[in-house]
Design an enzyme around this catalytic site. Structure first.
Site, mmCIF file in Angstrom:
data_model
loop_
_atom_site.group_PDB
_atom_site.id
_atom_site.type_symbol
_atom_site.label_atom_id
_atom_site.label_comp_id
_atom_site.label_asym_id
_atom_site.label_seq_id
_atom_site.Cartn_x
_atom_site.Cartn_y
_atom_site.Cartn_z
ATOM 1 N N ARG A 113 2.676 -4.628 -4.989
ATOM 2 C CA ARG A 113 1.632 -3.675 -4.681
ATOM 3 C C ARG A 113 0.558 -4.351 -3.851
ATOM 4 N NH1 ARG A 113 -1.400 -0.167 -9.163
ATOM 5 N NH2 ARG A 113 -2.339 -2.163 -9.611
ATOM 6 N N THR A 117 -4.536 -1.457 -0.601
ATOM 7 C CA THR A 117 -4.096 -0.053 -0.464
ATOM 8 C C THR A 117 -3.444 0.460 -1.745
ATOM 9 O OG1 THR A 117 -1.883 -0.654 0.265
ATOM 10 C CG2 THR A 117 -3.589 -0.478 1.965
ATOM 11 N N ASP A 209 -1.918 -7.254 -16.336
ATOM 12 C CA ASP A 209 -0.907 -7.450 -15.295
ATOM 13 C C ASP A 209 0.388 -7.926 -15.949
ATOM 14 O OD1 ASP A 209 0.739 -8.759 -13.281
ATOM 15 O OD2 ASP A 209 -0.960 -8.440 -11.949
ATOM 16 N N ASP A 212 2.123 -11.132 -14.470
ATOM 17 C CA ASP A 212 1.401 -12.370 -14.798
ATOM 18 C C ASP A 212 1.562 -12.726 -16.268
ATOM 19 O OD1 ASP A 212 0.560 -12.789 -12.251
ATOM 20 O OD2 ASP A 212 -1.477 -12.042 -12.549
#
Ligand code: PRP
Ligand code: URA
Length: 218
Positions: A113, A117, A209, A212
């Site tokens: 991603r 944006t 995340d 991560d």
């Protein structure tokens, strides 16, 4: 699983109801959960989601010899199921699903991603050649804006896939709505439907995340 109804605001979505799934998702959310345990939980939840997402696989009768006598049984018919993790975080779901469906093939879709944006950027695509004849399970722990999952499904369809389902652990309403708009034929199975996205496109309350936390790269 709560199955979708046509009147539901999320007609393509099934949400897990099993108490063990809720328990495990809560442990995943906990910021103190270490990488090793996080990985194990993703693996276990993936197996439980796959159990639900495969509950209508077609069967064909077959003969089997028990130690005592011949008998009739069933086997899953058609080409082998194909798992398609979205790199990176989807990789954490592969082994759990493979424990349930050891013969499944595994394709890969590389997407990340863009931080500004929030749109997915494609970097890898590899699935078995006879896509039209296979059932695909797209694996990704997070459906946030839905851009990554939608793009993965679109790539599979361009390769000829006609039967695709998405398995995710935590979904946001925006992402499920986008997927349903872009791919109304694609059912989504999730462990939890969360409240909303924050300004950076993270799911709230979410679990942070996923990539991560799975790979210890935070
Ligand atoms: C995360 C996640 C999904 C995507 C979800 O991946 O694993 O693929 O974001 O967001 P979306 O629904 O808004 O597209 P990320 O891009 O962070 O890559 P990673 O798996 O390599 O960490
Ligand atoms: N990707 C993640 O890993 N977590 C989120 O909350 C949103 C996208």
């Amino acid at each position: 699983m709560a199955n979708p109804s046509p009147d539901s605001p999320f007609p393509t979505l099934s949400i897990a109801r099993h108490p063990l799934v809720h328990h495990k998702v809560t442990l995943l959310r906990d910021r103190r959960t270490p990488t090793k345990v996080f990985k194990e939980l993703v693996d276990e939840i993936a197996l439980l989601l796959a159990y639900e997402a495969t509950s209508d696989l077609p069967l064909e009768p077959c003969a089997v010899e028990t130690p005592l006598e011949p008998a009739m049984g069933y086997r899953v018919s058609g080409k082998k199921l194909t798992l398609v993790p979205i790199l990176r975080a989807g990789l954490g779901m592969v082994d759990g699903v493979l424990r349930l469906v050891p013969g499944a093939r595994v394709g890969h879709i590389g997407l990340y991603r863009d931080h500004d944006t929030l749109e997915p950027v494609d970097y890898y695509f590899r699935v078995p050649g006879d896509a039209a004849e296979r059932d695909f399970l797209v694996l990704d722990p997070m459906v946030a804006t839905g851009g990554s999952a939608s793009s993965a499904v679109a790539s599979l369809k361009r390769a000829g896939a006609v039967r695709v389902r998405v398995l995710c652990i935590v979904a946001a309403p925006t992402g499920i709505e986008r997927l349903a708009r872009d791919h109304p034929d694609v059912r989504v199975f999730c462990a939890a439907l969360d409240r909303e996205l924050n300004a950076q496109g993270y799911i709230l309350p979410g679990l942070g995340d996923a990539g991560d936390r799975l790979f210890g790269t935070r």
